[in-house]
Write a protein that holds these residues in place. Structure first.
Motif, mmCIF file in Angstrom:
data_model
loop_
_atom_site.group_PDB
_atom_site.id
_atom_site.type_symbol
_atom_site.label_atom_id
_atom_site.label_comp_id
_atom_site.label_asym_id
_atom_site.label_seq_id
_atom_site.Cartn_x
_atom_site.Cartn_y
_atom_site.Cartn_z
ATOM 1 N N PRO A 133 0.833 -1.212 0.000
ATOM 2 C CA PRO A 133 0.000 0.000 0.000
ATOM 3 C C PRO A 133 0.861 1.254 0.000
ATOM 4 N N GLY A 134 0.420 2.261 -0.729
ATOM 5 C CA GLY A 134 1.132 3.532 -0.734
ATOM 6 C C GLY A 134 0.882 4.298 0.551
ATOM 7 N N ILE A 135 1.928 4.912 1.088
ATOM 8 C CA ILE A 135 1.810 5.752 2.279
ATOM 9 C C ILE A 135 2.531 7.060 1.996
ATOM 10 N N SER A 136 1.824 8.163 2.060
ATOM 11 C CA SER A 136 2.414 9.462 1.765
ATOM 12 C C SER A 136 3.399 9.887 2.846
ATOM 13 N N HIS A 137 4.428 10.601 2.428
ATOM 14 C CA HIS A 137 5.280 11.323 3.365
ATOM 15 C C HIS A 137 4.607 12.654 3.698
ATOM 16 N N SER A 138 5.115 13.338 4.697
ATOM 17 C CA SER A 138 4.588 14.670 5.028
ATOM 18 C C SER A 138 5.187 15.740 4.133
ATOM 19 N N VAL A 139 6.444 15.551 3.755
ATOM 20 C CA VAL A 139 7.167 16.565 2.994
ATOM 21 C C VAL A 139 8.282 15.866 2.230
ATOM 22 N N VAL A 140 8.609 16.388 1.061
ATOM 23 C CA VAL A 140 9.728 15.894 0.259
ATOM 24 C C VAL A 140 10.751 17.020 0.138
ATOM 25 N N VAL A 141 12.016 16.702 0.389
ATOM 26 C CA VAL A 141 13.092 17.686 0.297
ATOM 27 C C VAL A 141 14.109 17.186 -0.718
ATOM 28 N N TYR A 142 14.617 18.111 -1.535
ATOM 29 C CA TYR A 142 15.547 17.785 -2.616
ATOM 30 C C TYR A 142 16.913 18.407 -2.324
ATOM 31 N N PRO A 143 17.777 17.740 -1.570
ATOM 32 C CA PRO A 143 19.088 18.306 -1.254
ATOM 33 C C PRO A 143 20.017 18.271 -2.462
ATOM 34 N N SER A 144 21.054 19.129 -2.411
ATOM 35 C CA SER A 144 22.057 19.165 -3.471
ATOM 36 C C SER A 144 23.448 18.798 -2.981
ATOM 37 N N THR A 145 23.660 18.817 -1.672
ATOM 38 C CA THR A 145 24.980 18.570 -1.117
ATOM 39 C C THR A 145 24.876 17.734 0.152
ATOM 40 N N THR A 146 26.015 17.213 0.584
ATOM 41 C CA THR A 146 26.076 16.514 1.869
ATOM 42 C C THR A 146 25.650 17.442 2.994
ATOM 43 N N GLU A 147 26.069 18.709 2.927
ATOM 44 C CA GLU A 147 25.709 19.665 3.974
ATOM 45 C C GLU A 147 24.198 19.858 4.059
ATOM 46 N N ASP A 148 23.508 19.831 2.899
ATOM 47 C CA ASP A 148 22.044 19.919 2.912
ATOM 48 C C ASP A 148 21.439 18.740 3.669
ATOM 49 N N VAL A 149 21.966 17.554 3.421
ATOM 50 C CA VAL A 149 21.444 16.361 4.093
ATOM 51 C C VAL A 149 21.650 16.479 5.603
ATOM 52 N N GLY A 183 6.387 11.857 7.846
ATOM 53 C CA GLY A 183 7.830 11.958 7.927
ATOM 54 C C GLY A 183 8.399 12.729 6.755
ATOM 55 N N ILE A 184 9.730 12.835 6.740
ATOM 56 C CA ILE A 184 10.455 13.554 5.698
ATOM 57 C C ILE A 184 10.991 12.547 4.686
ATOM 58 N N CYS A 185 10.779 12.813 3.412
ATOM 59 C CA CYS A 185 11.386 12.038 2.344
ATOM 60 C C CYS A 185 12.515 12.874 1.732
ATOM 61 N N ILE A 186 13.724 12.324 1.712
ATOM 62 C CA ILE A 186 14.858 13.001 1.084
ATOM 63 C C ILE A 186 15.048 12.411 -0.305
ATOM 64 N N ASP A 187 14.695 13.189 -1.313
ATOM 65 C CA ASP A 187 14.854 12.756 -2.704
ATOM 66 C C ASP A 187 16.255 13.153 -3.171
ATOM 67 N N MET A 188 17.081 12.144 -3.516
ATOM 68 C CA MET A 188 18.488 12.390 -3.845
ATOM 69 C C MET A 188 18.717 12.680 -5.329
ATOM 70 N N SER A 189 17.661 12.956 -6.083
ATOM 71 C CA SER A 189 17.798 13.086 -7.534
ATOM 72 C C SER A 189 18.639 14.286 -7.958
ATOM 73 N N GLN A 190 18.748 15.317 -7.108
ATOM 74 C CA GLN A 190 19.572 16.471 -7.454
ATOM 75 C C GLN A 190 21.056 16.223 -7.178
ATOM 76 N N MET A 191 21.371 15.183 -6.433
ATOM 77 C CA MET A 191 22.760 14.822 -6.160
ATOM 78 C C MET A 191 23.168 13.740 -7.155
ATOM 79 N N ASN A 192 23.342 14.158 -8.404
ATOM 80 C CA ASN A 192 23.500 13.202 -9.511
ATOM 81 C C ASN A 192 24.763 13.461 -10.333
ATOM 82 N N GLN A 193 25.820 13.915 -9.677
ATOM 83 C CA GLN A 193 27.040 14.259 -10.388
ATOM 84 C C GLN A 193 28.096 13.157 -10.320
#
Length: 567
Positions: A133-149, A183-193
C-alpha cells in the motif's frame, strides 16, 4: 509547486540519456574518517560473528551513546525515550511535524527544494511496480549537497520526525514507503554528479543520485573502455543500489553489490555526523568493514551522499538463446554449463509464460516459441573464444533436450536479443491489463535450483493467476511475477509467495536474492538467519539510530521485537 513525478520510467530499451552537466564538474567536499575497512570476504563463521559483535560494540561505545545523548538533549521533553531497555520509538506530534516543515522551508528557501504538494508526497510513497500500500510522506526535500542532508537530519532529530531516503524508485519491497504518522522524504535526484573518473585506477567517484546506466554511457562516450557491471533496473541509481544490496543479470560473472564494487561511501549518520568509511585504495585491512555495514541497510543506518565504485574492462560479448521442454531441464543445463568453466557473463531463464508475454508486448521484432527459454550472454577476449564458448553451451543444452539454439550474428542482433530479456518485467505487466504484480525473488544454492524452480512453477500453475517466472539462474536466483486485480487474488498470491520463500529457506537459500527486505520480507528474517543474528542487526540499529528515525519499519521492526512479522 507543480513538480510532476513518475515513480519509475517505463523504459522499453535500456538506453540511458546523456548526463547534462559541465565536465569536469566542480568537486564536492570530501570527508574522512579514522575508520577504514577490510575488503576481505569470509564465510559466516564464528570468527565473522565475533568481529561483527566487537565492531558493533566499538561503534556503540564511541558513537551510539554520545550521539544519542546529543540527540536527546535537542528534543522536546515529551519525546525523550527511556534509557533502559529496547522500546518502540516515540515520534513527534503533528504540531512538531508542522514546525519541522516550516523550519525546512526557512532553511531551504529556494524554489522546488521543499515540497508539500499532495501529488508529490504521495508519489514518493507509492509504486506501480509492487503490491505494498502507498503511504504518503509529510514533505519531500531535494538536497544538493552533503551539507544539505546534514541540515535535514538535524531538523528531523529536533522534532523527532521519521526520515526516508529516496533514490531511483525501482525497489520492489516497499523500501521507500512513508511512515504511518508522517515523515520527511529526502529525494536524492539532485545529487547526480560524477565527481571523478580515475581511469588508471579503474574507479569512479559520484553522488548517490546518478544511475548506473548514466555512468556506463558517460564512460562509453568518453572512450574509456571500462564499465560498472552491477545492473539492476535501468533507472536504478547508486544510492538505492547500495542501500538495497542489489545485483542483476551480470552477477554470474561479476557478483553483487555486497562484493567489492563499492570501495567506500560517505554517509550522514542519524546524529548528523558525516563519515567516510575508507579511502580509495583497492584493498585495506585497517579495521572493521564499515562500508558493507551500509550495503543492504536500506537507509536505516545512514544516508549515503557519495560513493566510490570499482570499474572493470569492457570485453567482447554476444548472446545465445535456446529453448527447453520444461524448466527443470533448463535449470539442469545451466548447472552443467556453469561447471564447464567457459566464459558466461549472464544466464537468464524466461519461462513459457514470459515468452508469451514478450510476444504479446510487441517490442521484440520476432515471434518466439512459447517454451521455457535460456538467454546466455557469452564473454571472451576475441571472436574465437566466443565461438568456443557457444559450442560448449550448445552441446550442453542439447544434452538436456535444448532445441532451436540461436547465436547472434553481430552486435546489433545480440543487443536486440538481450533487450527481449531486459523487457521481461514490463512485458509481464502488459499481460493482464489493470493488474498489479507481486514481483518477488528467492535464491538457493545452484544445485537445488532445478527442484526449486520446478516445484514453484507447478505450484503457481494451480493459482488461476498469470504468474510468469524469470531468473538469474546462473547464481541460483529467480523471480516470480504474480499478477492480481483484486484483494482476493492478492491473498492467493501472498500465500504462494509464502510457500515459495519457505521452500527456498528449506533448501538452505534466502528469502531474497537481490530485491532486499523492505516491508515485504522482514517477517522471514528470523526463520532464515536465526533470532541471534537478527538481534545483532537490531543492536547495530539501536546503536546508530537510538531514536529510530531512519526509515522506520523497514528491514527490521522499530520496537526491536524478535517476533517474525511484527511491525
Amino acid at each position: 509547486m507543480q513538480r510532476k513525478f513518475l515513480p519509475i520510467t517505463l523504459l522499453v530499451r535500456a538506453h540511458g540519456s546523456s548526463i547534462s552537466r559541465n565536465w569536469p564538474p566542480v568537486k564536492g567536499l570530501r570527508f574522512t574518517s579514522s575508520t577504514t575497512s577490510s575488503n576481505s570476504t569470509s564465510s559466516f563463521t564464528t570468527r565473522t560473528t565475533t568481529f561483527f559483535v566487537l565492531g558493533s560494540a566499538l561503534v556503540g561505545g564511541l558513537l551510539g551513546f554520545t550521539l544519542a545523548d546529543r540527540a536527546r538533549t535537542s528534543l522536546p521533553s515529551h519525546s525523550l525515550i527511556p534509557t533502559g531497555g529496547a522500546t518502540k520509538p516515540t515520534y513527534g506530534s503533528p504540531e512538531d511535524f508542522g514546525k519541522a516543515i516550516e523550519e525546512l522551508k526557512r532553511t531551504f528557501p529556494g524554489e522546488d527544494i521543499v515540497s508539500t504538494d499532495p501529488e508529490d508526497v504521495y508519489n514518493h510513497g507509492f509504486s506501480v511496480n509492487d503490491y505494498h500500500p502507498g503511504i504518503s510522506h509529510s514533505v519531500v526535500v531535494y538536497p544538493s549537497t552533503t551539507e544539505d542532508v546534514v541540515k535535514i537530519v538535524k531538523i528531523a532529530t529536533k522534532y523527532r520526525m521519521p526520515i526516508t531516503a529516496y533514490s531511483g524508485a525501482t525497489s520492489l519491497e516497499g523500501q521507500f514507503r512513508g511512515y504511518s504518522s508522517g515523515g520527511i522524504c529526502i529525494d536524492m535526484s539532485q545529487m547526480n554528479q560524477i565527481l571523478e573518473i580515475n581511469e588508471a585506477d579503474s574507479d569512479l567517484v559520484c553522488q548517490p543520485g546518478v544511475g548506473w546506466v548514466e555512468i556506463n554511457d558517460t564512460l562509453r562516450d568518453k572512450g574509456i573502455p571500462l564499465f560498472f557491471p552491477i545492473d539492476p533496473a535501468p533507472s536504478a541509481t547508486l544510492g538505492g543500489m547500495i542501500s538495497n544490496g542489489c545485483s542483476g543479470t551480470n552477477a554470474v560473472r561479476y557478483g553483487t553489490s555486497k562484493g567489492e564494487w563499492f570501495l567506500n561511501v560517505t554517509v550522514v549518520l542519524p546524529s548528523g555526523e558525516v563519515i567516510k568509511t575508507r579511502r580509495r585504495s583497492r584493498k585495506s585491512s585497517a579495521g572493521f568493514d564499515t562500508t558493507k555495514l551500509f550495503i543492504g541497510a536500506e537507509g536505516t543506518l545512514g544516508i549515503i551522499t557519495e560513493v566510490t565504485i570499482r570499474l572493470t574492462p569492457v570485453l567482447p560479448t554476444t548472446v545465445a538463446v535456446v529453448h527447453f521442454p520444461d524448466v527443470r531441464k533448463a535449470t539442469e543445463a545451466v548447472r552443467d554449463v556453469m561447471n564447464r568453466g567457459v566464459g558466461i557473463q549472464c544466464v537468464e531463464l524466461l519461462d513459457d509464460v514470459f515468452m508469451h508475454a514478450v510476444n504479446n508486448f510487441g517490442q521484440s521484432g520476432r515471434t518466439w516459441p512459447v517454451k521455457d527459454t535460456l538467454f546466455f550472454k557469452l564473454q571472451g577476449h576475441n571472436d574465437t573464444s566466443l565461438r568456443d564458448t557457444a559450442k560448449v553451451v550448445k552441446e550442453v543444452a542439447e544434452k538436456y533436450g535444448g532445441f532451436g539454439f540461436q547465436l547472434a550474428k553481430n552486435d546489433k542482433e545480440a543487443d536486440d536479443l538481450w533487450h527481449d530479456r531486459k523487457n521481461a518485467h514490463y512485458s509481464g505487466l502488459a499481460l493482464v491489463p489493470g493488474s498489479r504484480p507481486i514481483a518477488t525473488d528467492v535464491c538457493v544454492p545452484v544445485s537445488r535450483l532445478p527442484d526449486l524452480v520446478y516445484e514453484t512453477k507447478k505450484d503457481l500453475s494451480t493459482l488461476g493467476l498469470v504468474a510468469p517466472i524469470v531468473g538469474h539462474v546462473g547464481d541460483g536466483n529467480f523471480h516470480a511475477q504474480i499478477m492480481f486485480t483484486n484483494d482476493a487474488q492478492l491473498a492467493v498470491a501472498k500465500e504462494a509467495v509464502e510457500r515459495m520463500v519457505h521452500r527456498a529457506i528449506t533448501m538452505d537459500g534466502t528469502c531474497t536474492g537481490e530485491h532486499g527486505v523492505g516491508i515485504g520480507k522482514k517477517k522471514y528474517l528470523v526463520e532464515e538467519l536465526g533470532a541471534g543474528t537478527v538481534e545483532l542487526m537490531k543492536m547495530v540499529k539501536r546503536t546508530l539510530d537510538p531514536l529510530g528515525l531512519f526509515n522506520p519499519g523497514k528491514v527490521m521492526c522499530a520496537r526491536f521485537s524478535l517476533e517474525p512479522g511484527s511491525h
